[in-house]
Design a protein around this motif. Sequence first.
Motif, PDB file in Angstrom:
ATOM      1  N   UNK A  55       0.870  -1.175   0.000  1.00  0.00           N
ATOM      2  CA  UNK A  55       0.000   0.000   0.000  1.00  0.00           C
ATOM      3  C   UNK A  55       0.904   1.220   0.000  1.00  0.00           C
ATOM      4  N   UNK A  56       0.724   2.090  -0.973  1.00  0.00           N
ATOM      5  CA  UNK A  56       1.602   3.265  -1.113  1.00  0.00           C
ATOM      6  C   UNK A  56       3.075   2.851  -1.097  1.00  0.00           C
ATOM      7  N   UNK A  57       3.367   1.816  -1.868  1.00  0.00           N
ATOM      8  CA  UNK A  57       4.736   1.360  -2.162  1.00  0.00           C
ATOM      9  C   UNK A  57       5.422   0.596  -1.028  1.00  0.00           C
ATOM     10  N   UNK A  58       4.758   0.410   0.114  1.00  0.00           N
ATOM     11  CA  UNK A  58       5.356  -0.345   1.214  1.00  0.00           C
ATOM     12  C   UNK A  58       4.358  -1.408   1.689  1.00  0.00           C
ATOM     13  N   UNK A  59       4.807  -2.261   2.582  1.00  0.00           N
ATOM     14  CA  UNK A  59       3.929  -3.293   3.131  1.00  0.00           C
ATOM     15  C   UNK A  59       2.669  -2.668   3.716  1.00  0.00           C
ATOM     16  N   UNK A  60       1.526  -3.194   3.322  1.00  0.00           N
ATOM     17  CA  UNK A  60       0.253  -2.647   3.798  1.00  0.00           C
ATOM     18  C   UNK A  60       0.046  -2.958   5.277  1.00  0.00           C
ATOM     19  N   UNK A  61      -0.422  -1.984   6.060  1.00  0.00           N
ATOM     20  CA  UNK A  61      -0.750  -2.241   7.475  1.00  0.00           C
ATOM     21  C   UNK A  61      -1.872  -3.273   7.587  1.00  0.00           C
ATOM     22  N   UNK A  62      -1.866  -4.026   8.651  1.00  0.00           N
ATOM     23  CA  UNK A  62      -2.837  -5.103   8.839  1.00  0.00           C
ATOM     24  C   UNK A  62      -4.269  -4.583   8.796  1.00  0.00           C
ATOM     25  N   UNK A  63      -4.504  -3.393   9.371  1.00  0.00           N
ATOM     26  CA  UNK A  63      -5.865  -2.875   9.410  1.00  0.00           C
ATOM     27  C   UNK A  63      -6.384  -2.527   8.011  1.00  0.00           C
ATOM     28  N   UNK A  64      -5.491  -2.101   7.129  1.00  0.00           N
ATOM     29  CA  UNK A  64      -5.912  -1.801   5.765  1.00  0.00           C
ATOM     30  C   UNK A  64      -6.193  -3.072   4.977  1.00  0.00           C
ATOM     31  N   UNK A  65      -5.411  -4.114   5.228  1.00  0.00           N
ATOM     32  CA  UNK A  65      -5.675  -5.399   4.572  1.00  0.00           C
ATOM     33  C   UNK A  65      -7.052  -5.918   5.009  1.00  0.00           C
ATOM     34  N   UNK A  66      -7.343  -5.788   6.287  1.00  0.00           N
ATOM     35  CA  UNK A  66      -8.653  -6.215   6.802  1.00  0.00           C
ATOM     36  C   UNK A  66      -9.772  -5.427   6.134  1.00  0.00           C
ATOM     37  N   UNK A  67      -9.592  -4.121   6.012  1.00  0.00           N
ATOM     38  CA  UNK A  67     -10.622  -3.290   5.387  1.00  0.00           C
ATOM     39  C   UNK A  67     -10.780  -3.616   3.910  1.00  0.00           C
ATOM     40  N   UNK A  68      -9.660  -3.828   3.216  1.00  0.00           N
ATOM     41  CA  UNK A  68      -9.725  -4.169   1.793  1.00  0.00           C
ATOM     42  C   UNK A  68     -10.458  -5.489   1.585  1.00  0.00           C
ATOM     43  N   UNK A  69     -10.236  -6.439   2.477  1.00  0.00           N
ATOM     44  CA  UNK A  69     -10.927  -7.726   2.375  1.00  0.00           C
ATOM     45  C   UNK A  69     -12.422  -7.565   2.647  1.00  0.00           C
ATOM     46  N   UNK A  70     -12.759  -6.676   3.553  1.00  0.00           N
ATOM     47  CA  UNK A  70     -14.179  -6.419   3.822  1.00  0.00           C
ATOM     48  C   UNK A  70     -14.843  -5.796   2.595  1.00  0.00           C
ATOM     49  N   UNK A  71     -14.143  -4.879   1.932  1.00  0.00           N
ATOM     50  CA  UNK A  71     -14.670  -4.286   0.699  1.00  0.00           C
ATOM     51  C   UNK A  71     -14.818  -5.356  -0.365  1.00  0.00           C
ATOM     52  N   UNK A  72     -13.833  -6.255  -0.449  1.00  0.00           N
ATOM     53  CA  UNK A  72     -13.899  -7.341  -1.435  1.00  0.00           C
ATOM     54  C   UNK A  72     -15.111  -8.229  -1.195  1.00  0.00           C
ATOM     55  N   UNK A  73     -15.412  -8.500   0.064  1.00  0.00           N
ATOM     56  CA  UNK A  73     -16.572  -9.344   0.391  1.00  0.00           C
ATOM     57  C   UNK A  73     -17.874  -8.681  -0.078  1.00  0.00           C
ATOM     58  N   UNK A  74     -17.977  -7.361   0.132  1.00  0.00           N
ATOM     59  CA  UNK A  74     -19.177  -6.654  -0.309  1.00  0.00           C
ATOM     60  C   UNK A  74     -19.259  -6.664  -1.836  1.00  0.00           C
ATOM     61  N   UNK A  75     -18.125  -6.487  -2.483  1.00  0.00           N
ATOM     62  CA  UNK A  75     -18.108  -6.538  -3.953  1.00  0.00           C
ATOM     63  C   UNK A  75     -18.643  -7.875  -4.455  1.00  0.00           C
ATOM     64  N   UNK A  76     -18.215  -8.939  -3.812  1.00  0.00           N
ATOM     65  CA  UNK A  76     -18.641 -10.281  -4.228  1.00  0.00           C
ATOM     66  C   UNK A  76     -20.154 -10.429  -4.156  1.00  0.00           C
ATOM     67  N   UNK A  77     -20.765  -9.857  -3.138  1.00  0.00           N
ATOM     68  CA  UNK A  77     -22.221  -9.972  -3.012  1.00  0.00           C
ATOM     69  C   UNK A  77     -22.953  -9.223  -4.129  1.00  0.00           C
TER      70      UNK A  77
END
Length: 312
Positions: free
Chosen positions: A231-253
């Motif tokens: 994320x922004x050229x460095x390792x993504x923080x855990x909280x952002x990975x969690x949020x991105x996965x939550x967005x992905x789940x909503x996209x899937x629905x």
Amino acid sequence: MLPQNRLGFGSAAIGNLYTTVDPSTAQQAVETAWENGIRYFDTAPHYGLGLAEKRLGAALAQYPRDDYVLSSKVGRLLVPAHQRSAVEHGFEVDEPLRRVWDFSRDGVLRSIEQSLTRLSTDRLDIVYLHDPDDHWPQAVGEAAPALAGLRDQGVIRAFGAGMNQSAMLTRFVRETSVDVVLLAGRLTLLDSSATKDLLPAAREHDVTVVAAGVFNSGLLARPRPAQNAKYDYVQAPAELITRARAIADVCTTHGVTLPEAAIAYPLRFSEVTSVLLGMRSPTEVTENVRCYEVSVPEALWEDLAGKGLTGA
């Protein structure tokens, strides 16, 4: 001429960003983009110490110059170096050159001349000030007036600034005569901060916005974000990975994938004319075009906003 394509070709990847791309693959990537109707191509001297410009120019040489929009950037001059480069700024290059910050009037003119040579073309449609974050006085005092003069003389068709932040781009919109701004990473599913400053200013001053970095360095590039995603050229923080996965789940629905939604998101805003995506191979071009062409339901945005997962 400003970008008319809703989808543009970003050339950093064919300048050997993060990994080496062979010349034939780079050529085929540009040709595949053309075959799929892409007519906006962006580059910069910074990308592979001029390699991206050379490869893009060689690939575009077969097409009528009036049929596409070409942009490059100023602010980093390429000058001779005492030793050849290795991996630098993420680009795997082997050239006896180095980058020197220069937003002076002379630097702007020299940079454009060098870019035209590398691109093997007679003109640039758009010239962006490239990452002037730490160079505001010279960028606004010398570079911007120089580019405005070239535009007014008809040497270039438009000028602007390209940055990873919206605050200074907003200043450029309000305090100079820019025609277009290129914003990376601040109008995405994970960071919509530009909706609060840049977009209102662009609307007020009739300035075009091109959105880049819509995958936030890769975190939004896959249907399911990886644990080691950047994320922004460095390792993504855990909280952002969690949020991105939550967005992905909503996209899937809603029957869409995360990258499909990531491309569509900035195009919801009337100030945005194009999304610029980096592409290094015919396969990437084809997949990006496919994702772009997916129809994303309005209900997805309402659902994401209702769950507090997006800011706009």
